[in-house]
Design an enzyme around this catalytic site. Structure first.
Site, short mmCIF file in Angstrom:
data_model
loop_
_atom_site.label_atom_id
_atom_site.label_comp_id
_atom_site.label_asym_id
_atom_site.label_seq_id
_atom_site.Cartn_x
_atom_site.Cartn_y
_atom_site.Cartn_z
N GLY A 207 0.83 -1.21 0.00
CA GLY A 207 0.00 0.00 0.00
C GLY A 207 0.85 1.25 0.00
N ASN A 208 0.22 2.39 0.24
CA ASN A 208 0.97 3.64 0.33
C ASN A 208 0.32 4.53 1.39
OD1 ASN A 208 -1.04 5.53 -1.01
ND2 ASN A 208 -0.80 3.97 -2.60
N TRP A 209 0.93 5.65 1.66
CA TRP A 209 0.55 6.49 2.80
C TRP A 209 -0.53 7.52 2.47
CZ3 TRP A 209 1.62 4.92 7.40
CH2 TRP A 209 2.76 4.15 7.63
N SER A 210 -1.14 7.46 1.31
CA SER A 210 -2.14 8.48 0.97
C SER A 210 -3.30 8.43 1.97
CB SER A 210 -2.68 8.24 -0.44
OG SER A 210 -3.71 9.16 -0.68
N ALA A 274 -3.69 7.89 -5.03
CA ALA A 274 -2.34 7.35 -5.20
C ALA A 274 -2.50 5.90 -5.61
CB ALA A 274 -1.56 7.47 -3.90
#
Ligand code: C5P
Length: 398
Positions: A207-210, A274
């Site tokens: 995943g990502n931090w968005s 994102a």
């Protein structure tokens, strides 16, 4: 500012108590004007205590103060929350059979309706026609939120959360007289937000931090400027923006499907999400276990570029496509190359790693246009950045 909070006879009237608190705590002078039947749900004593102002429901009360004219004339903003089907029918017909409808006739400020009712009533042709009439007169009628309604049923018809309604009020007041004409009224806008998650096994993902905050702010501000907004949200833990329909997705592939399915009816598409560029090439059906030796490498496969696919699928004449990019180094040159490469109309580019963007309340960005334009947006809350982006969009919609 002087605000009239109209309350119609719906069970969601209890949520208006919280909205009233938010408005008074922000320093606004609020006169609550319930319909007579609304007092069956929340009594006059509650409104008087929370607002610190007298509470009238009929033009026949305190006649010497001519409240049916004065309240509307003096208001900087009127918000009716909840607005029932009956209240909107009476407002659309121009009736003045109680103090609230009389106030709506004398108000010359921005007027917001936040409808709440059962799905059948919201979808009925009579209500649709009344909403269309109110919108055609410049009123901002928010679409209700979806979810659990009174009783066991659920669907569109819920009053948005008070904090979200408060944000709409703040945006409309900040826009001042510009808000008298909701400039995105009649426009259909599709926004993606959040960060995708790509399954690795039943318990893990890439995943990502968005946080989704910028995309949610775009949806909220577009709705407060009159647009019909669909928000495709990937894993954002945020309340639904008032006035937006929310579709929840998890992976890049689900996000792509949802965006392509909605794109055909959108005048504007904004890809603020994102999106993972890569996903694990295979999803292990069982949890990947430690084996004692070196862990097996994760093989990645590339995800399709959704913006490119949206540009390629564009069939609606005049449709505007806006992408976002987080860049390092020569941000503007990289942004310009990305704008051309993806073939979108606008690209909102921000610098990674200066304490802004992911998860923060503020943002700063430059909006690059395929027409060569370049607009710098100085550091500001994400709602303000969004309004500046909508200004650019509105100018291009003509
Ligand atoms: O190429 P890059 O990931 O920097 O581009 C960012 C922009 O492209 C964002 O608008 C993002 O939503 C979009 N994007 C996409 N599909 C991907 C990756 C990014 O639409 N697979």
């Amino acid at each position: 500012m002087r605000i009239v909070l109209g309350v119609a006879a719906g069970i969601a009237a209890y949520k208006a108590c919280e909205l009233l608190r938010l408005l008074t705590e922000a320093g606004h002078r609020v006169r609550v004007v319930p319909t007579p039947a609304a007092l069956d749900f929340v009594g006059a004593a509650t409104w008087a205590a929370l607002s610190g102002q007298p509470v009238l429901t009929s033009p026949q009360e305190s006649v010497h103060e001519v409240p049916h004219v004065r309240l509307g004339q003096e208001a900087d903003l009127v918000i009716v929350a909840p607005a029932t089907a009956d209240l909107m029918a009476r407002a659309a017909a121009g009736r003045s059979d109680d103090l609230l409808t009389a106030t709506l006739l004398t108000a010359r400020c921005p007027v917001i309706f936040a409808p709440a009712m059962h799905t059948e009533m919201w979808e009925h042709a009579a209500t649709r026609a009344n909403v269309a009439t109110l919108r055609s007169r410049g009123c901002l009628v928010l679409d209700p939120a979806s979810g659990r309604l009174t009783g066991p049923d659920s669907g569109p018809g819920r009053l948005p959360e008070p904090a979200e309604l408060f944000s709409v009020v703040r945006r409309v007041l900040a826009r001042g007289t510009a808000a008298m004409v909701p400039d995105l009224a009649g426009r259909t806008i599709l926004v993606s937000a959040g960060g995708t998650r790509e399954d690795l096994d039943p318990v893990r993902y890439l995943g990502n931090w968005s946080s989704g905050k910028q995309g949610y702010a775009l949806a909220r501000t577009a709705a407060s400027r009159g647009a019909t907004v669909t928000l495709v949200a990937a894993n954002a833990e945020l309340p639904d923006p008032a006035g937006a329909r929310v579709i929840r997705v998890t992976s890049a592939s689900q996000l792509r499907d949802a965006m392509l399915a909605e794109a055909g009816s959108a005048d504007v598409i904004v890809m603020a999400a994102a999106v993972a560029d890569f996903r694990p090439a295979t999803r292990s059906p069982a949890k990947i276990k430690k084996s004692g030796g070196a862990p097996a490498p994760i093989e990645l496969a590339e995800n399709p570029d959704i913006v490119r696919d949206l540009v390629a699928a564009r069939s609606r004449p005049g449709q505007l496509i806006v992408a976002f990019a987080a860049e390092t180094g020569d941000v503007l040159a990289n942004g310009r190359a990305k704008l051309t490469g993806k073939g979108c109309d606008l690209l909102v580019v921000n610098q990674v790693g200066n304490g802004l963007a992911f998860g923060t309340e503020d943002n700063e960005a430059t909006v690059l246009g395929a027409d060569g334009s370049q607009i710098k947006l100085p550091r500001a809350p994400k709602d303000e950045i969004s309004d500046a982006i909508w200004d650019e969009v509105a100018a291009r919609l003509g």
